[in-house]
Write an enzyme that holds these catalytic residues in place. Structure first.
Site, mmCIF file in Angstrom:
data_model
loop_
_atom_site.group_PDB
_atom_site.id
_atom_site.type_symbol
_atom_site.label_atom_id
_atom_site.label_comp_id
_atom_site.label_asym_id
_atom_site.label_seq_id
_atom_site.Cartn_x
_atom_site.Cartn_y
_atom_site.Cartn_z
ATOM 1 N N THR A 28 0.814 -1.215 0.000
ATOM 2 C CA THR A 28 0.000 0.000 0.000
ATOM 3 C C THR A 28 0.847 1.264 0.000
ATOM 4 O O THR A 28 0.489 2.264 -0.624
ATOM 5 C CB THR A 28 -0.880 -0.001 1.277
ATOM 6 O OG1 THR A 28 -1.703 -1.149 1.229
ATOM 7 C CG2 THR A 28 -1.739 1.232 1.386
ATOM 8 N N SER A 73 0.877 -10.116 0.129
ATOM 9 C CA SER A 73 0.270 -11.454 0.195
ATOM 10 C C SER A 73 0.893 -12.368 -0.851
ATOM 11 O O SER A 73 0.785 -13.589 -0.762
ATOM 12 C CB SER A 73 -1.239 -11.382 -0.056
ATOM 13 O OG SER A 73 -1.812 -10.501 0.863
ATOM 14 N N ASP A 104 0.910 -6.731 5.282
ATOM 15 C CA ASP A 104 0.267 -8.022 5.568
ATOM 16 C C ASP A 104 1.258 -9.120 5.957
ATOM 17 O O ASP A 104 1.008 -9.883 6.880
ATOM 18 C CB ASP A 104 -0.578 -8.480 4.370
ATOM 19 C CG ASP A 104 -1.838 -7.631 4.212
ATOM 20 O OD1 ASP A 104 -2.151 -6.857 5.135
ATOM 21 O OD2 ASP A 104 -2.507 -7.751 3.163
ATOM 22 N N GLN A 292 -0.893 -20.223 20.700
ATOM 23 C CA GLN A 292 -1.825 -19.370 19.961
ATOM 24 C C GLN A 292 -1.991 -18.003 20.631
ATOM 25 O O GLN A 292 -2.498 -17.065 20.030
ATOM 26 C CB GLN A 292 -3.191 -20.056 19.853
ATOM 27 C CG GLN A 292 -3.154 -21.292 18.980
ATOM 28 C CD GLN A 292 -4.465 -22.034 18.932
ATOM 29 O OE1 GLN A 292 -5.511 -21.508 19.297
ATOM 30 N NE2 GLN A 292 -4.414 -23.276 18.487
HETATM 31 N N1 ASP Z 1 -2.277 -5.720 1.160
HETATM 32 C C1 ASP Z 1 -1.199 -4.783 1.424
HETATM 33 C C2 ASP Z 1 0.089 -5.538 1.453
HETATM 34 O O1 ASP Z 1 0.419 -6.138 2.431
HETATM 35 C C3 ASP Z 1 -1.459 -4.059 2.690
HETATM 36 C C4 ASP Z 1 -0.385 -3.051 3.063
HETATM 37 O O2 ASP Z 1 0.540 -2.773 2.355
HETATM 38 O O3 ASP Z 1 -0.506 -2.500 4.144
HETATM 39 O O4 ASP Z 1 0.806 -5.531 0.505
#
Ligand code: ASP
Length: 367
Positions: A28, A73, A104, A292
């Site tokens: 992001t 991701s 993430d 956990q």
């Molecule tokens: N989905 C994004 C990622 O992890 C979220 C972020 O950058 O905060 O790449």
């Protein structure tokens, strides 16, 4: 080379006092709105347009940008190897390294890198943002600027303050292998439940010097470039079935298993469960027990529900995060160690990822 190196046009003098390398992987943080209002990754060469404050540092800044900028991701262990190789190649030319990464899976990448670059003498700081740099209330500028200040900080006039892999996010500096993303909406996305913050950022940056890894100038840096991904995870839940456990343990070529247990490392005592785990261990699969709970630690044997795990050879992951345990397993399994050495290293701190209190005075329950 998968990456293009770009010199950022800061107002740095010809021979700046410090040079930093930013490795831009995506996430992001580096997004701006295109003409249709959709978020797209921006050309990092234009970073000064978005973060003019960078000019005030008068340092040399260079950027390696992933050719394909990725949402984190999509990060894979081969990206960790690539980041490690870039830092290794550039190590002598820069005073510090900043990795811009999606939040993430940032804790996984940062943990992995902490095991893949041991005995660092320079800072390697991960950061990112919850809101893209091209959005008015973005936290990108603050996070990147603070990461730069932290990378430039010195313990005395010459020694860098931070000589380890860390995450700077929302005014907190956290040891990489102690960090966990715990928040997807608020700005303070990361926590370090089991280890003190390395620094807190207010009007001053207050470093917790006692918590930082000491610089080990005499030890050579260990660079790791092979990982083993034949690792599985078994997260317990009430009602977990024999078929389910069998399916996970039956994975072809499984070499290591992270067992996510309850509380202080507790698991069901059903005979079938213990037997399945014991068979797996007897076949050479290394099993490590982590909790956990995000705070606290595994103490096998404290309750009867963990005593048998210890007896059959399940290792205690102590107070490691899930991210640290899985990446440590991948790194160590990739080194082709003898089984006894592998087991010993898994339960011993390599770079501050765990504190093992089993058999210590802290493992004491008042009568
Ligand atoms: N989905 C994004 C990622 O992890 C979220 C972020 O950058 O905060 O790449």
């Amino acid at each position: 080379m998968l990456y293009t190196k770009v010199k950022v046009n800061t107002a740095a003098p010809k021979s700046p006092q410090a040079n930093l390398l930013i490795i831009y992987t995506g996430g992001t943080v580096g997004m701006v709105k295109d003409k249709h209002g959709s978020l797209v990754p921006f050309n990092f060469q234009n970073i000064i347009d978005h973060i003019p404050a960078l000019k005030s540092f008068q340092i040399g800044l260079a950027v390696y940008s992933f050719n394909d900028l990725i949402d984190s991701s999509n990060v894979k262990p081969n990206h960790w190897i690539e980041i490690c190789q870039i830092i290794r190649q550039a190590y002598d030319d820069f005073d510090g390294f900043i990795i811009l990464h999606g939040t993430d899976t940032m804790a996984f990448t940062a943990s992995a890198l902490s095991f893949m670059m041991q005995n660092l003498t320079k800072p390697v700081i991960f950061t990112g943002a919850q809101l893209p740099v091209g959005v008015a209330r973005s936290d990108a500028q603050e996070n990147l600027v603070t990461a730069i200040e932290i990378s430039l900080a010195k313990r005395n006039l010459t020694t860098p303050m931070v000589t380890e892999v860390a995450i700077l996010f929302s005014n907190r500096l956290i040891r990489a292998n102690r960090a966990k993303k715990t928040e997807s909406v608020q700005f303070d996305a990361f926590e370090s439940e089991n280890y003190p913050l390395l620094a807190e950022v207010g009007t001053y940056i207050h470093f917790n010097e006692g918590a930082l890894l000491p610089i080990k100038k005499k030890k050579r840096i260990i660079w790791v470039d092979s990982l083993c991904t034949q690792v599985g995870v078994l997260k317990l839940f009430p009602g977990i079935s024999q078929e389910y456990v069998k399916a996970i343990l039956g994975m072809k070529n499984l070499k290591g298993l992270v067992l996510e247990t309850y509380g202080a490392g507790n698991a069901p005592t059903d005979k079938w469960f213990i037997e399945l785990l014991k068979n797996a261990i007897d076949q050479g699969i290394v099993v490590i027990n982590i909790s956990q709970c995000i705070g606290g630690r595994v103490i096998q044997g404290q309750y009867a529900t963990s005593a048998e795990l210890k007896e059959i050879g399940v290792l205690s992951g102590a107070d490691m995060t899930f991210e640290a345990a899985t990446t440590k397993m991948m790194v160590l399994l990739g080194q082709g160690l003898r089984p006894s050495e592998l087991r010993k290293k898994l339960v011993t701190s390599i770079c501050g990822e765990l504190f093992n209190v089993e058999n210590s005075f802290l493992n004491f329950i008042p009568a």
